[in-house]
Design a protein around this motif. Sequence first.
Motif, PDB file in Angstrom:
ATOM      1  N   PHE A 245      -5.498  -7.704  -6.753  1.00 22.14           N
ATOM      2  CA  PHE A 245      -4.130  -7.292  -6.447  1.00 22.14           C
ATOM      3  C   PHE A 245      -4.074  -5.782  -6.685  1.00 22.14           C
ATOM      4  O   PHE A 245      -3.816  -5.343  -7.795  1.00 22.14           O
TER       5      PHE A 245
ATOM      6  N   ALA B  86      -1.980  -3.577  -5.796  1.00 20.86           N
ATOM      7  CA  ALA B  86      -0.627  -3.093  -6.087  1.00 20.86           C
ATOM      8  C   ALA B  86       0.269  -4.292  -6.351  1.00 20.86           C
ATOM      9  O   ALA B  86       0.074  -5.365  -5.785  1.00 20.86           O
TER      10      ALA B  86
ATOM     11  N   ALA C  83       3.124  -5.017  -5.325  1.00 19.35           N
ATOM     12  CA  ALA C  83       3.833  -5.518  -4.141  1.00 19.35           C
ATOM     13  C   ALA C  83       2.912  -6.136  -3.089  1.00 19.35           C
ATOM     14  O   ALA C  83       3.400  -6.631  -2.081  1.00 19.35           O
ATOM     15  N   ASP C  84       1.617  -6.134  -3.308  1.00 18.01           N
ATOM     16  CA  ASP C  84       0.679  -6.692  -2.324  1.00 18.01           C
ATOM     17  C   ASP C  84       0.491  -8.183  -2.607  1.00 18.01           C
ATOM     18  O   ASP C  84      -0.173  -8.565  -3.557  1.00 18.01           O
ATOM     19  N   GLY C  85       1.057  -9.027  -1.766  1.00 13.08           N
ATOM     20  CA  GLY C  85       1.038 -10.470  -1.997  1.00 13.08           C
ATOM     21  C   GLY C  85      -0.031 -11.240  -1.254  1.00 13.08           C
ATOM     22  O   GLY C  85      -0.047 -12.469  -1.293  1.00 13.08           O
ATOM     23  N   ARG C  86      -0.959 -10.556  -0.595  1.00 14.30           N
ATOM     24  CA  ARG C  86      -1.982 -11.267   0.183  1.00 14.30           C
ATOM     25  C   ARG C  86      -2.872 -12.149  -0.689  1.00 14.30           C
ATOM     26  O   ARG C  86      -3.367 -13.183  -0.231  1.00 14.30           O
TER      27      ARG C  86
ATOM     28  N   PRO D  93      -7.823  -7.932  -0.783  1.00 13.96           N
ATOM     29  CA  PRO D  93      -6.742  -8.534   0.001  1.00 13.96           C
ATOM     30  C   PRO D  93      -7.089  -8.765   1.473  1.00 13.96           C
ATOM     31  O   PRO D  93      -6.569  -9.674   2.099  1.00 13.96           O
ATOM     32  N   ASP D  94      -8.002  -7.950   2.011  1.00 13.91           N
ATOM     33  CA  ASP D  94      -8.374  -8.111   3.415  1.00 13.91           C
ATOM     34  C   ASP D  94      -9.684  -8.879   3.609  1.00 13.91           C
ATOM     35  O   ASP D  94     -10.210  -8.957   4.715  1.00 13.91           O
TER      36      ASP D  94
END
Length: 164
Positions: A78, A80, A82-85, A57-58
């Motif tokens: 992904f 998690a 809830a992680d939408g990145r 994500p980063d």
Amino acid sequence: MQNLIKQGVIATDDSWQLLRAEDAAFAADDDVILPLARFLQVQGGEHRGGLAVLLAPDSDPLALQPHLADLPLIAIDFPAFADGRGYSIARLLRERLAYRGELRAVGDVLRDQLSYMAQVGFDSFAIREDRSAAEALDGLADFSEQYQGTVLKPVPLLKRRVSN
């Protein structure tokens, strides 16, 4: 990789191995998905198998720009639900960087996300191992229309004409 949906069907023959560890060993003929830093070290070398990249994500997807034409697959993690990145990374790859290869969602991927993931450009989904890919497949058809413009339908619903 098991529990995989690819191009709208459950895939039974996928040779890609997802290697999350930077120092994971693999054979020269293996089709491997490597973390970005490891991919940048290995690509252009003597590896004879397929080479793909895993974006966290980063991760900065712009680091892949010189390699996009040759990449058969990019996996986006992904970690998690809830992680939408990963949605933003996928849309950037498809719309701004014009990536046309396979874009795979991996990690905490559930049925509820599939329709939204497809709208931003994902075309394959590694469903969590404790869930059924057959049941998750129905998630691709949860919504018949999107109000906003998406990768699949760039024109927003408000601007689309319906003919009688």
